[in-house]
Design an enzyme around this catalytic site. Sequence first.
Site, PDB file in Angstrom:
ATOM      1  N   THR A 214      25.211 -56.778  57.108  1.00  0.00           N
ATOM      2  CA  THR A 214      26.157 -55.722  56.754  1.00  0.00           C
ATOM      3  C   THR A 214      26.172 -55.471  55.243  1.00  0.00           C
ATOM      4  OG1 THR A 214      28.554 -55.342  56.568  1.00  0.00           O
ATOM      5  CG2 THR A 214      27.881 -57.600  56.827  1.00  0.00           C
ATOM      6  N   ASP A 215      26.613 -54.284  54.854  1.00  0.00           N
ATOM      7  CA  ASP A 215      26.753 -53.991  53.414  1.00  0.00           C
ATOM      8  C   ASP A 215      27.933 -54.760  52.810  1.00  0.00           C
ATOM      9  OD1 ASP A 215      28.835 -52.564  54.599  1.00  0.00           O
ATOM     10  OD2 ASP A 215      28.382 -50.655  53.620  1.00  0.00           O
ATOM     11  N   GLU A 216      28.805 -55.326  53.672  1.00  0.00           N
ATOM     12  CA  GLU A 216      30.017 -55.982  53.148  1.00  0.00           C
ATOM     13  C   GLU A 216      29.694 -57.234  52.335  1.00  0.00           C
ATOM     14  OE1 GLU A 216      33.328 -55.998  55.846  1.00  0.00           O
ATOM     15  OE2 GLU A 216      32.515 -54.334  56.988  1.00  0.00           O
TER      16      GLU A 216
ATOM     17  N   TYR B 216      34.813 -62.725  57.090  1.00  0.00           N
ATOM     18  CA  TYR B 216      33.697 -62.101  57.826  1.00  0.00           C
ATOM     19  C   TYR B 216      32.482 -61.928  56.919  1.00  0.00           C
ATOM     20  CZ  TYR B 216      30.786 -58.282  59.626  1.00  0.00           C
ATOM     21  OH  TYR B 216      29.716 -57.504  60.005  1.00  0.00           O
TER      22      TYR B 216
ATOM     23  N   LYS C 217      28.723 -63.698  56.991  1.00  0.00           N
ATOM     24  CA  LYS C 217      27.470 -62.935  57.117  1.00  0.00           C
ATOM     25  C   LYS C 217      26.560 -63.219  55.919  1.00  0.00           C
ATOM     26  CE  LYS C 217      26.319 -60.335  59.823  1.00  0.00           C
ATOM     27  NZ  LYS C 217      25.614 -60.486  61.142  1.00  0.00           N
TER      28      LYS C 217
ATOM     29  N   ARG D 213      45.551 -54.427  54.532  1.00  0.00           N
ATOM     30  CA  ARG D 213      44.765 -55.612  54.901  1.00  0.00           C
ATOM     31  C   ARG D 213      44.662 -56.510  53.657  1.00  0.00           C
ATOM     32  NH1 ARG D 213      38.764 -54.119  56.727  1.00  0.00           N
ATOM     33  NH2 ARG D 213      39.681 -53.989  58.803  1.00  0.00           N
TER      34      ARG D 213
END
Length: 349
Positions: free
Chosen positions: A132-134, A157, A161, A288
């Site tokens: 993911t780009d996160e 998360y 990753k 969040r």
Amino acid sequence: MNKTILITGGAGFIGSHVVRLFVTKYPEYKIVNLDALTYAGNLENLKDIEKADNYIFEKADITDAEHINKLFDQYKFDGVVHLAAESHVDRSITDPNAFIYTNVMGTANLLNAARELWKDNYEGKLFYHISTDEVYGSLGETGFFLETTPYDPQSPYSASKASSDHLVRAYGNTYGMPFVVTNCSNNYGQNQFPEKLLPLFINNIRNNKPLPVYGDGKYTRDWLYVVDHARAIDTVYHNGKQGETYNIGGFNEWQNIELIKLLCKQMDEKLGREAGTSEELITYVKDRPGHDRRYAIDANKIKNELGWEPSVTFEEGLSITIDWYLNNEEWLNNVTSGDYQKYYEKQYA
Ligand code: NAD
Ligand code: TYD
């Protein structure tokens, strides 16, 4: 059949689109879909192809190393396309360990099994890790994530990753494992579990329920239609250079609140409601924790080197997606009953 390919997480959102593409486009491959069928996995996503001669489903948990080793021994996979993961940021905030077990340990188990099977001859083998780009963290108002952007994950998360991405590259560097990694932006489309922004809001608009916008709503994401992500994965699996990373994105940035307003407009039209009706459901709620402000992918490397680019505009993809959810009420009702109700009440209390 000239190749046996393992796709993990194939009963989930993106995985089911990848399984469908590989099963239908490559009848000469045997495709083994390995999935634990967590709350996010649903074999109904693959009803149309489940009887294909070149498709096999294996229910297995990637944290169970013994089971994984047995399956590698049984099928002698030539390639792995690894999508299985815990994938929802909000859940990672309430239960980080599930993410560490599946995303980190599960990936390590797959790498170990692949290494054991392939170590004498890596020729023609590939471990393709979907990320993911996160992992790159949060951008300011300008700039883009490049393949060379340093990792700076901010949520449990994205940290899990990032950790799995590092492991894949380390196995390449240390053991010569042939690999590719892709880091993709936010996906949307049919079969996405309705805990994620778009399907959640489509479902809530349908049911006249509040649309819970986190914080000031000015968080920015880059959105890509899931079928285009599956096409990119096919491209990279077959033409990507081993040991490389490719960023995948939609060249399509939206502030959450602007995206939600577009969604409300399209939904009003499709549901025959007076313009402006759905926007009244917008409700600002508590932010969040640690919310990343902006993600934006520079997808020029995959475009220039491998010739991939998105095939639909955002307006088209969004319209197809809304139609799918409105026409698949039974799917939506099935996945939003039971445990999901408890999650929803806790998350949005
Ligand atoms: P998803 O949550 O819809 O599906 C995940 C699948 O993995 C489910 O079928 C689930 O049953 C399976 N799974 C979970 N834990 C497992 C375990 N321990 N063993 C075996 N199977 C298990 O996720 P998704 O949105 O389809 O994402 C797929 C992959 O793509 C993930 O690796 C995610 O990090 C990555 N990704 C997602 C997005 C996005 O916008 N959704 C963007 C970029 C990258
Ligand atoms: P999400 O779909 O969870 O993807 P990610 O966090 O991986 O980008 O959320 C997309 C954006 O929408 C993100 O900025 C958080 C925001 N959001 C809300 O405002 N309300 C919600 O109920 C959800 C689920 C997300």
